[in-house]
Design a protein around this motif. Structure first.
Motif, short mmCIF file in Angstrom:
data_model
loop_
_atom_site.label_atom_id
_atom_site.label_comp_id
_atom_site.label_asym_id
_atom_site.label_seq_id
_atom_site.Cartn_x
_atom_site.Cartn_y
_atom_site.Cartn_z
N THR A 24 0.83 -1.20 0.00
CA THR A 24 0.00 0.00 0.00
C THR A 24 0.87 1.25 0.00
O THR A 24 0.36 2.36 0.14
CB THR A 24 -0.91 0.02 1.24
OG1 THR A 24 -0.11 -0.15 2.41
CG2 THR A 24 -1.95 -1.07 1.17
N LEU A 29 1.74 2.06 -6.03
CA LEU A 29 0.37 1.97 -6.52
C LEU A 29 0.22 2.73 -7.83
O LEU A 29 0.89 3.74 -8.06
CB LEU A 29 -0.60 2.54 -5.48
CG LEU A 29 -0.68 1.79 -4.14
CD1 LEU A 29 -1.57 2.57 -3.17
CD2 LEU A 29 -1.21 0.38 -4.33
N CYS A 33 -5.32 3.75 -8.65
CA CYS A 33 -5.47 3.26 -7.28
C CYS A 33 -5.30 4.40 -6.27
O CYS A 33 -6.05 4.51 -5.30
CB CYS A 33 -4.45 2.16 -6.99
SG CYS A 33 -4.82 0.57 -7.77
N ILE A 50 -6.31 -2.83 0.24
CA ILE A 50 -6.70 -2.89 -1.16
C ILE A 50 -6.22 -4.22 -1.74
O ILE A 50 -5.07 -4.61 -1.56
CB ILE A 50 -6.15 -1.69 -1.97
CG1 ILE A 50 -6.61 -1.78 -3.43
CG2 ILE A 50 -4.64 -1.59 -1.85
CD1 ILE A 50 -6.32 -0.51 -4.23
N LYS A 52 -6.56 -7.11 -5.17
CA LYS A 52 -6.90 -7.22 -6.58
C LYS A 52 -6.90 -8.68 -7.01
O LYS A 52 -6.25 -9.53 -6.39
CB LYS A 52 -5.92 -6.43 -7.45
CG LYS A 52 -4.51 -7.00 -7.49
CD LYS A 52 -3.63 -6.18 -8.43
CE LYS A 52 -2.22 -6.78 -8.52
NZ LYS A 52 -1.36 -6.02 -9.45
N ALA A 67 -10.41 -10.90 -4.71
CA ALA A 67 -9.99 -9.51 -4.47
C ALA A 67 -10.34 -9.07 -3.06
O ALA A 67 -9.55 -8.41 -2.38
CB ALA A 67 -10.64 -8.59 -5.50
N ALA A 71 -7.84 -8.01 0.06
CA ALA A 71 -7.98 -6.74 0.77
C ALA A 71 -8.08 -6.96 2.28
O ALA A 71 -7.48 -6.23 3.07
CB ALA A 71 -9.21 -5.99 0.26
N SER A 126 -15.04 -0.64 -5.40
CA SER A 126 -14.54 -1.71 -6.27
C SER A 126 -14.49 -1.15 -7.68
O SER A 126 -15.39 -0.43 -8.10
CB SER A 126 -15.45 -2.94 -6.20
OG SER A 126 -16.74 -2.64 -6.65
N TYR A 132 -7.73 -6.15 -14.04
CA TYR A 132 -7.87 -6.60 -12.65
C TYR A 132 -9.08 -5.95 -12.00
O TYR A 132 -9.44 -4.81 -12.32
CB TYR A 132 -6.63 -6.23 -11.83
CG TYR A 132 -5.42 -7.09 -12.11
CD1 TYR A 132 -5.16 -8.24 -11.37
CD2 TYR A 132 -4.52 -6.73 -13.12
CE1 TYR A 132 -4.04 -9.02 -11.63
CE2 TYR A 132 -3.40 -7.51 -13.39
CZ TYR A 132 -3.17 -8.65 -12.63
OH TYR A 132 -2.06 -9.43 -12.88
N TYR A 134 -10.30 -4.50 -8.49
CA TYR A 134 -9.75 -3.98 -7.24
C TYR A 134 -10.88 -3.75 -6.23
O TYR A 134 -11.97 -3.32 -6.60
CB TYR A 134 -9.02 -2.66 -7.46
CG TYR A 134 -7.76 -2.76 -8.29
CD1 TYR A 134 -6.51 -2.79 -7.68
CD2 TYR A 134 -7.83 -2.80 -9.68
CE1 TYR A 134 -5.35 -2.87 -8.44
CE2 TYR A 134 -6.67 -2.88 -10.45
CZ TYR A 134 -5.43 -2.91 -9.82
OH TYR A 134 -4.28 -2.99 -10.58
#
Length: 205
Positions: A24, A29, A33, A50, A52, A67, A71, A126, A132, A134
């Motif tokens: 993070t 990122l 993001c 977060i 993915k 995902a 997270a 989301s 992807y 997230y």
């Protein structure tokens, strides 16, 4: 439904292979993001995770699950660190002698508190980017403080109740005098056999 899914995921073993975990650290990122985090997370009052998962033919439900679990895995480590801080603040108010009572249960109390908080995280956003899916989840620092405080107080209250029971049981104890034994003297009868003669003075009492 989302609430139920969060609780189920939080109580399973987090960190399975194949989950997409990433730092993070803002420097690691992507721009999108960073924007999503900035728009959905109050960095002064919340912590976030977060995760993915690569979009595949396995379907939306599976991708979302992966995902979300990633997270949760990420935010759990952050929650655990904050719980540690809260319990340390509380333990600073405990005298050195009593700390020995708490220390035996401290790890279990911290783990319990962390798991409760992970089960109550909020899904903030989301989105799809670069193939992807997230998911961003958050919890507030205030909630972490309150849950840690609640756990500590409940444990302390339980200790007090058990000590009160011990105190009550000891208070109600009565002195029980030992039984007085008869004084007996072995003598030899006419046949030369040993027999027992009771202390006459003791019998007449």
């Amino acid at each position: 439904m989302k609430k139920t899914m969060f609780i189920l995921l939080a109580t399973t073993l987090i960190g399975c292979s194949g989950l997409q975990n990433f730092s993070t650290n803002p420097n690691n990122l992507s721009v999108i993001c960073k924007e999503k985090i900035a728009n959905n997370v109050d960095m002064s009052r919340e912590i976030y995770g977060i995760g993915k998962a690569k979009i595949s033919s396995s379907g939306q439900f599976v991708v979302e699950g992966k995902a979300r679990e990633a997270a949760l895995n990420q935010i759990k480590a952050k929650i655990s660190a904050e719980v540690e801080k809260s319990f340390q603040q509380q333990m600073n108010l405990v005298d050195n002698y009593s700390k020995r009572i708490y220390n035996n249960s401290m790890k279990e109390l911290k783990d319990y508190t962390t798991n409760v908080l992970v089960g109550n995280v909020v899904e903030k956003e989301s989105f799809v980017a670069d193939g992807y899916l997230y998911i961003i989840v958050t919890t507030s620092l205030e909630d972490i403080f309150r849950q840690s405080k609640f756990t500590f107080i409940e444990f302390t209250s339980d200790l007090i109740k058990r000590l009160e029971v011990i105190k009550s049981n000891v208070t109600n104890m009565e002195y029980v005098a030992p039984l007085e034994t008869l004084n007996v003297t072995p003598i030899e009868n006419e046949k030369g056999e040993d027999t027992l003669k009771l202390d006459e003075e003791l019998i007449l009492k």
